[in-house]
Write an enzyme that holds these catalytic residues in place. Sequence first.
Site, PDB file in Angstrom:
ATOM      1  CG  HIS A   1      -2.172  -0.921   0.785  1.00 59.47           C
ATOM      2  ND1 HIS A   1      -2.215  -2.249   1.129  1.00 59.47           N
ATOM      3  CD2 HIS A   1      -3.265  -0.688   0.020  1.00 59.47           C
ATOM      4  CE1 HIS A   1      -3.313  -2.781   0.628  1.00 59.47           C
ATOM      5  NE2 HIS A   1      -3.975  -1.862  -0.041  1.00 59.47           N
TER       6      HIS A   1
ATOM      7  NE  ARG B   1      -6.419   0.603  -2.405  1.00 59.13           N
ATOM      8  CZ  ARG B   1      -5.983   0.631  -3.673  1.00 59.13           C
ATOM      9  NH1 ARG B   1      -5.923   1.764  -4.331  1.00 59.13           N
ATOM     10  NH2 ARG B   1      -5.609  -0.493  -4.261  1.00 59.13           N
TER      11      ARG B   1
ATOM     12  NE  ARG C   1     -11.073  -1.325  -0.189  1.00 61.18           N
ATOM     13  CZ  ARG C   1      -9.813  -1.624  -0.530  1.00 61.18           C
ATOM     14  NH1 ARG C   1      -9.581  -2.611  -1.369  1.00 61.18           N
ATOM     15  NH2 ARG C   1      -8.808  -0.949  -0.054  1.00 61.18           N
TER      16      ARG C   1
ATOM     17  CD  GLU D   1      -9.739  -7.573  -2.093  1.00 58.84           C
ATOM     18  OE1 GLU D   1      -8.736  -6.880  -2.243  1.00 58.84           O
ATOM     19  OE2 GLU D   1     -10.531  -7.428  -1.143  1.00 58.84           O
TER      20      GLU D   1
ATOM     21  CG  ASN E   1      -3.296  -4.706  -6.007  1.00 58.70           C
ATOM     22  OD1 ASN E   1      -2.911  -4.848  -7.159  1.00 58.70           O
ATOM     23  ND2 ASN E   1      -3.778  -3.570  -5.555  1.00 58.70           N
ATOM     24  CG  ASP E   2      -5.379  -8.195  -1.087  1.00 60.26           C
ATOM     25  OD1 ASP E   2      -4.265  -8.404  -0.565  1.00 60.26           O
ATOM     26  OD2 ASP E   2      -6.104  -7.240  -0.786  1.00 60.26           O
TER      27      ASP E   2
ATOM     28  NE  ARG F   1      -1.160  -5.669  -1.602  1.00 61.87           N
ATOM     29  CZ  ARG F   1      -2.378  -5.136  -1.704  1.00 61.87           C
ATOM     30  NH1 ARG F   1      -3.455  -5.869  -1.414  1.00 61.87           N
ATOM     31  NH2 ARG F   1      -2.554  -3.925  -2.131  1.00 61.87           N
TER      32      ARG F   1
ATOM     33  CB  CYS G   1     -10.496  -1.932  -8.569  1.00 56.87           C
ATOM     34  SG  CYS G   1     -10.737  -3.088  -7.221  1.00 56.87           S
TER      35      CYS G   1
END
Length: 591
Positions: free
Chosen positions: A199, A306, A343, A446, A469-470, A480, A517
């Site tokens: 992040h 986010r 989200r 995810e 990403n996840d 990650r 996303c």
Amino acid sequence: MSIQMFGQPVSRGVAIGRAVLVASSRVDVAHYFIDAAHAPAEVARLRHARDTVVQEITTLKADLPPEAPPELAALLDVHLMLLNDPMLTDATRHWIEVRHYNAEWAMTAQTDVLVRQFDEMDDDYLRERKADIEQVAERVLRALAKEESLLPQVSHSRDQDGGDPLVLVANDIAPADMLQFKGSVFKGFVTDVGGRTSHTAIVARSMDIPAVVGAREASRLVRQDDWLIIDGDAGVVVVNPTPIVLEEYRFRQRQSELERARLHRLRHMPSVTLDGQPVELLANIELPGDAANALEAGAVGVGLFRSEFLFMNRNGELPDEDEQFEAYRAAVLAMSGLPVTIRTVDIGADKPLDRMAVHELRHEHALNPALGLRAIRWSLSEPAMFRQQLRAILRASAYGKVRVLIPMVAHRSEILATLDALERARQQLQDAGIPFTDVELGAMIEIPAAAMTMPLLLQHFDFVSIGTNDLIQYTLAIDRADEAVAHLYDPWHPAVLQLIANVIAMANGAGKSVSVCGEMAGDVAFTDLLLGMGLRSLSMHPSQLSSVKQRVLRADTARLAKEVGPALASADPAATWLAMNERWAQRSRSA
Ligand code: PEP
Ligand code: MG
């Protein structure tokens, strides 16, 4: 001496500037710029803290019992001597007066310079003295912490002064701290740790300035004020470049600025493929203020807000319902009728709340945070907090088109509990006569388990959004945020691609909207492939929108769709995909 370091490229472009080291200190230290006019007051604050420490040590020495070893008194004398040494005092003042660092930052910056000088000494005795410097600095920092800083933080003083451009170098920067640097003077970032989709990297990318993470030794090898080149395309950092190298990079910097300006002109063009397929390009945002960038970049909505970033940097206080509502409404109003996908909070893993808030909510540090109580799991464990957030989002729906997105769902029980919480939030608003409208409810895909049980998700949700990403992290069991395994974090892995293709096909088959996303959405290396899989909606950092649009405008989805099957079936999808597209390009050139 000029040296090169390598890390993970995070954010495109080239930055050239003087290094500002955010030294890691045992004491929590705030780093911010002060207004130039306040420098004398900040120097006075530092002097006062130093005097307090001198007083403390003098008292300590006077109170030493007669039987205390004589070394102890000698040690305290060394500390007193250091506190009066211009190497520490004058030089620290210099960082405040010339660089406009706050007193704590100036103290850690100068300590860092001295510790490195001591490290290089041949004499063992002198080398050991660095521990004394650190102890003295720590005492001063603690004294500073007891004094209230009355000075306003500013983020633009350097630019106003027309000083050299600055780049930030740190061992690590927490996502919450990175957020504070948004809109600051820094032209680039380098960190020792971190992966491409950590992040911290994501926030750096959203700032649209060159960044390299996972450069391992950077904060140890780079010195305050060194000249640095940060090549965010290749993941290279050059320390004290030679004039020829510097000239080469300055040229590349100009080229990349021209290219950006050229791409920027595409922002108001409709996003439609060569064969007439409209493709929705949405923006990822962290704070309501980012919505303006999204619009400016030509986004047709926000695909991922986010919301957890509203919960950070708050000294233990969480935003209440009204504060959240104001933030969501601000984003909704800024998007003037375009959809905003909010989200629900995704706290946990590499986005912890600050310590006090975590304590308040009774959750201690988890053993393995990426697999622990994060995202919807955390929300469901705090039902009052979750309903408060849902009410705030629903209230914002009275001002525009709002969609709610739930992170990390995988279990039927989570889906049912979420639906129940939403229903209760609706009921509470209705009972209180507070206006809201219908919102669509979406699930983030995810976790591989979610990607493999799409019928269940599609039965309950109005839309899905793939958090690559996840999804990659959990499919490949790669943290990650860990640079040690960054080379194995592979979006091209056949298992990852098969899961993504399956989610897109199932959602399209059910007539429900599906978007990506995660960072793959903004990476032009994947645009064709995702379009070929049938994807027609992508959400990314506003700065990536124009380059992705350029790919969309040149894409022929009918041809791409035919190539996806063989690529996915191959052992090396990246090579197969590339070879097929190269062959096609050759054929069309010779036609
Ligand atoms: C993702 O996981 O791809 C995603 C978009 O969510 P985040 O990066 O915030 O975890
Ligand atoms: Mg995620």
